[in-house]
Write a protein that holds these residues in place. Structure first.
Motif, PDB file in Angstrom:
ATOM      1  N   LYS A 476       0.829  -1.201   0.000  1.00  0.00           N
ATOM      2  CA  LYS A 476       0.000   0.000   0.000  1.00  0.00           C
ATOM      3  C   LYS A 476       0.868   1.257   0.000  1.00  0.00           C
ATOM      4  O   LYS A 476       1.840   1.365   0.743  1.00  0.00           O
ATOM      5  CB  LYS A 476      -0.913   0.003   1.226  1.00  0.00           C
ATOM      6  N   GLY A 477       0.492   2.199  -0.851  1.00  0.00           N
ATOM      7  CA  GLY A 477       1.247   3.444  -0.975  1.00  0.00           C
ATOM      8  C   GLY A 477       2.343   3.386  -2.020  1.00  0.00           C
ATOM      9  O   GLY A 477       2.895   4.407  -2.404  1.00  0.00           O
ATOM     10  N   TRP A 478       2.654   2.163  -2.477  1.00  0.00           N
ATOM     11  CA  TRP A 478       3.669   1.994  -3.529  1.00  0.00           C
ATOM     12  C   TRP A 478       3.067   1.274  -4.732  1.00  0.00           C
ATOM     13  O   TRP A 478       2.928   1.858  -5.798  1.00  0.00           O
ATOM     14  CB  TRP A 478       4.878   1.227  -2.989  1.00  0.00           C
ATOM     15  N   ILE A 479       2.669   0.028  -4.536  1.00  0.00           N
ATOM     16  CA  ILE A 479       1.997  -0.720  -5.603  1.00  0.00           C
ATOM     17  C   ILE A 479       0.574  -0.997  -5.135  1.00  0.00           C
ATOM     18  O   ILE A 479       0.292  -2.014  -4.494  1.00  0.00           O
ATOM     19  CB  ILE A 479       2.738  -2.030  -5.935  1.00  0.00           C
ATOM     20  N   SER A 490       3.195  11.646  -8.202  1.00  0.00           N
ATOM     21  CA  SER A 490       2.539  12.023  -9.458  1.00  0.00           C
ATOM     22  C   SER A 490       2.356  13.536  -9.494  1.00  0.00           C
ATOM     23  O   SER A 490       2.370  14.200  -8.442  1.00  0.00           O
ATOM     24  CB  SER A 490       1.186  11.322  -9.595  1.00  0.00           C
ATOM     25  N   TRP A 491       2.191  14.076 -10.677  1.00  0.00           N
ATOM     26  CA  TRP A 491       2.012  15.515 -10.844  1.00  0.00           C
ATOM     27  C   TRP A 491       1.087  15.779 -12.027  1.00  0.00           C
ATOM     28  O   TRP A 491       0.907  14.931 -12.898  1.00  0.00           O
ATOM     29  CB  TRP A 491       3.366  16.203 -11.043  1.00  0.00           C
ATOM     30  N   SER A 499       6.654  14.057 -19.528  1.00  0.00           N
ATOM     31  CA  SER A 499       5.287  13.615 -19.231  1.00  0.00           C
ATOM     32  C   SER A 499       4.833  12.527 -20.190  1.00  0.00           C
ATOM     33  O   SER A 499       4.133  11.593 -19.793  1.00  0.00           O
ATOM     34  CB  SER A 499       4.324  14.808 -19.292  1.00  0.00           C
ATOM     35  N   SER A 500       5.242  12.642 -21.443  1.00  0.00           N
ATOM     36  CA  SER A 500       4.859  11.623 -22.423  1.00  0.00           C
ATOM     37  C   SER A 500       5.469  10.276 -22.062  1.00  0.00           C
ATOM     38  O   SER A 500       4.849   9.228 -22.267  1.00  0.00           O
ATOM     39  CB  SER A 500       5.324  12.033 -23.828  1.00  0.00           C
ATOM     40  N   HIS A 505       4.142  10.112 -13.654  1.00  0.00           N
ATOM     41  CA  HIS A 505       4.319   9.285 -12.458  1.00  0.00           C
ATOM     42  C   HIS A 505       5.797   8.942 -12.284  1.00  0.00           C
ATOM     43  O   HIS A 505       6.467   8.577 -13.246  1.00  0.00           O
ATOM     44  CB  HIS A 505       3.534   7.981 -12.561  1.00  0.00           C
ATOM     45  N   LEU A 506       6.279   9.070 -11.050  1.00  0.00           N
ATOM     46  CA  LEU A 506       7.622   8.594 -10.717  1.00  0.00           C
ATOM     47  C   LEU A 506       7.485   7.164 -10.214  1.00  0.00           C
ATOM     48  O   LEU A 506       6.818   6.901  -9.203  1.00  0.00           O
ATOM     49  CB  LEU A 506       8.256   9.475  -9.643  1.00  0.00           C
ATOM     50  N   ARG A 507       8.122   6.233 -10.911  1.00  0.00           N
ATOM     51  CA  ARG A 507       7.993   4.818 -10.592  1.00  0.00           C
ATOM     52  C   ARG A 507       9.350   4.273 -10.126  1.00  0.00           C
ATOM     53  O   ARG A 507      10.382   4.542 -10.737  1.00  0.00           O
ATOM     54  CB  ARG A 507       7.501   4.043 -11.814  1.00  0.00           C
ATOM     55  N   ILE A 508       9.314   3.493  -9.067  1.00  0.00           N
ATOM     56  CA  ILE A 508      10.533   2.923  -8.492  1.00  0.00           C
ATOM     57  C   ILE A 508      10.793   1.521  -9.029  1.00  0.00           C
ATOM     58  O   ILE A 508      11.940   1.130  -9.251  1.00  0.00           O
ATOM     59  CB  ILE A 508      10.438   2.878  -6.950  1.00  0.00           C
TER      60      ILE A 508
END
Length: 587
Positions: A476-479, A490-491, A499-500, A505-508
């Motif tokens: 929760k909070g990540w995936i 996210s922004w 953005s494209s 989204h910033l993904r780890i």
């Protein structure tokens, strides 16, 4: 770091940067221009069609009788709306045409709207869900107001009297009935269409009685310009054969037991009780009156000929719900569903790789069994990955031992290549003798690679389309949803190029995947006796490809990327163990 390695990484990054620049500076503008031109052409075609329909209404009687022979006889009834709600669905009807204008799946949410999935989307006054048009698909939908009768809480009936004029101007009266019957706990409902003629004249408009349509669009909201790993497909089943094509303006002449339209996770399927009364054509359309492209299927009922029975009752089973094998299979056994439906074979609508379905079935079964124990789909993926790695370990070990033998044979192989450089048949003969003496089979490493590739392809389809992953949380909070990419930030602001690529989204998880892939390449590499070119190629495979895959896989469903990442990590430990075993053997 070696010079060749630096060159390989540099060239990989350069190729990637150049390809991105070309993509966004040249390809994307062309695609956008083509899309805008397509919209203009569709708007022009829609306007032309509207003008022709208006012209038909005002044409002389002989042409009008051919194309618009049906007219109402009753007094106008005001439009009213009606709602039926069960634990699964909430449906809103209009007495205009007796059509559906809203169909919500209460147990499933659209992430974009934070409300129930709307399966009757893009509804307009001239295109509603389960509307009928007399005759073929191109005729306007029936837009008259019907009389309405509700039977209990879950059944609604719409009726209307019409007149059908023949070529001599004689009037033939008939009644049209539409019946919808729902049941708690079911995604399937029963739809009946009845036509009662009063003089056995029938209903024949150029070979068709009526055409039934699905909703103009299904949920969740589908933006074709964004890469959301979603689809819109026409679906059908005939004698256990599947029709599954990306939906476009096309007609499939295909006898069917059921047909419909599907997205990645939801479907609308229509199964006629008597398929012999239906035209074989499955008509697909993406034409829309708005800027939201349609995904619609039309099914035509054959003409009711003069002299046919006075009352015709057509019955349909309609499934509107998850594209889930668990739900579909309930309608294969009469005891598993409230309607007593058997052998519907809706499960043929499930996404599969086709030729690897034999592998997908046991993998799904294993995944489901593990999930029942751990109650977390993410943990189930990890455990399944561990099990698969353990099962494949003997083959991987054998492949690694073969690679070591191949390295040991390299000096002798180079001698043979130099000696028989101009005599290929002799070279192959001597190499065969060398392999036999050393007890090495060049094909020994192929089986593990092929098997792992099959498993990879099968799991790609399972993890990419598995309905149960939708909304399933791993951490929760990540995936929070295994069916989409992970996100820790996210922004809303649109940043050119970034953005494209990131979809804001910033993904780890993709970063962890990249690190695991680079480490995996470093650990699994063996000494390469080749020249500089071979070293450069090896460096590209070790560093260049993982970087490229990072960009390609950044937005894939996190369930799929979780499998790949865990698999890489396990392979690192597995390879270290194999190398230790081989070092002991060498000593």
């Amino acid at each position: 770091m070696e010079k060749n390695t630096k060159w390989a990484i540099g060239l990989s990054v350069l190729v990637l940067v150049v390809s991105l620049v070309i993509q966004f500076a040249v390809v994307v503008p062309k695609q956008q221009a083509a899309y805008e031109q397509q919209q203009i052409e569709q708007a022009a075609a829609a306007k032309e069609k509207e003008e022709k329909q208006e012209q038909v209404k005002n044409q002389i009687s002989s042409v009008e009788k051919k194309t618009d022979t049906v007219s109402k006889t009753e007094e106008v009834i005001p439009e009213q709306k009606y709602t039926i709600k069960t634990d699964k669905i909430e449906v809103e009807f209009t007495n205009k045409g007796g059509d559906i204008i809203s169909y919500k799946l209460l147990e499933h949410k659209d992430k974009d709207t934070d409300s129930a999935i709307q399966m009757a989307d893009s509804i307009t006054s001239s295109n509603r869900a389960f509307a009928l048009s007399f005759g073929g698909k191109d005729n306007s939908i029936i837009n008259d107001t019907f009389s309405v009768k509700k039977v209990g809480e879950n059944t609604i009936i719409f009726t209307k009297d019409f007149e059908n004029k023949d070529v001599l101007g004689n009037v033939h009266k008939f009644t049209l009935l539409k019946r919808y019957e729902f049941m708690p706990g079911e995604y399937a409902f029963k739809m009946g269409i009845g036509i009662r003629t009063y003089d056995s004249f029938g209903l024949d408009l150029e070979g068709a009685a009526y055409t039934l349509r699905t909703s103009p669009q299904i949920g969740p909201h589908y933006d074709i310009k964004k890469n959301r790993y979603d689809v819109r497909q026409v679906l059908g089943e005939r004698n256990k054969k599947r029709l599954k094509k990306n939906l476009s303006n096309k007609v499939y002449s295909w006898e069917y037991e059921w047909a419909g339209v599907g997205g990645k996770y939801f479907t609308i399927l229509i199964k006629p009780e008597d398929t012999s009364t239906m035209s074989n054509n499955i008509i697909c359309s993406t034409d829309s009156e708005t800027d939201y492209i349609n995904s619609q299927v039309f099914l035509t009922r054959n003409a009711i000929k003069a002299g046919d029975p006075v009352t015709v009752e057509d019955s349909y089973t309609v499934y509107i719900g998850p594209r889930s094998e668990t739900e579909y299979k309930r309608y294969n056994n009469a005891e598993d569903n409230g309607w007593g439906i058997s052998n519907a074979r809706f499960n043929y609508a499930v996404q599969s790789t086709g030729f690897l379905v034999w592998l997908e079935v046991p993998l799904k079964w294993a995944l489901e069994m593990i999930q029942k124990l751990v109650k977390n789909w993410g943990i189930a993926i990890i455990i399944l990955t561990i099990i698969l790695r353990l099962l494949l370990f003997p083959l991987s070990k054998k492949s690694a031992e073969g690679t070591l033998k191949m390295q040991q044979l390299q000096p002798k192989l180079r001698e043979l290549q130099e000696k028989y450089n101009d005599n290929k048949p002799k070279l192959n003969e001597e190499m065969g003798k060398l392999y036999k003496e050393a007890g090495y089979n060049p094909m020994s490493g192929c089986l593990p690679m092929i098997l792992q590739m099959f498993i990879l392809f099968a799991l790609y389809n399972v993890f990419n389309n598995y309905f149960e992953f939708r909304g399933a949380t791993f951490v929760k909070g990540w995936i929070d949803d295994l069916s989409v990419g992970d996100s820790i930030l996210s922004w809303d602001k649109q940043i050119p190029l970034l953005s494209s690529f990131t979809q804001n989204h910033l993904r780890i998880l993709p970063i962890i995947y990249l690190v695991s892939q680079l480490l995996n390449g470093k650990v699994t590499q063996f000494g390469n006796p080749g020249g500089a070119q071979s070293k450069g190629q090896t460096a590209f495979m070790m560093y260049g490809l993982p970087i490229i895959f990072f960009f390609l896989f950044y937005n894939v469903p996190s369930g799929l990327l979780l499998y790949w990442t865990v698999s890489n990590i396990l392979q690192i430990f597995q390879q270290v163990l194999i190398q230790k075993i081989m070092m002991k053997k060498a000593c």
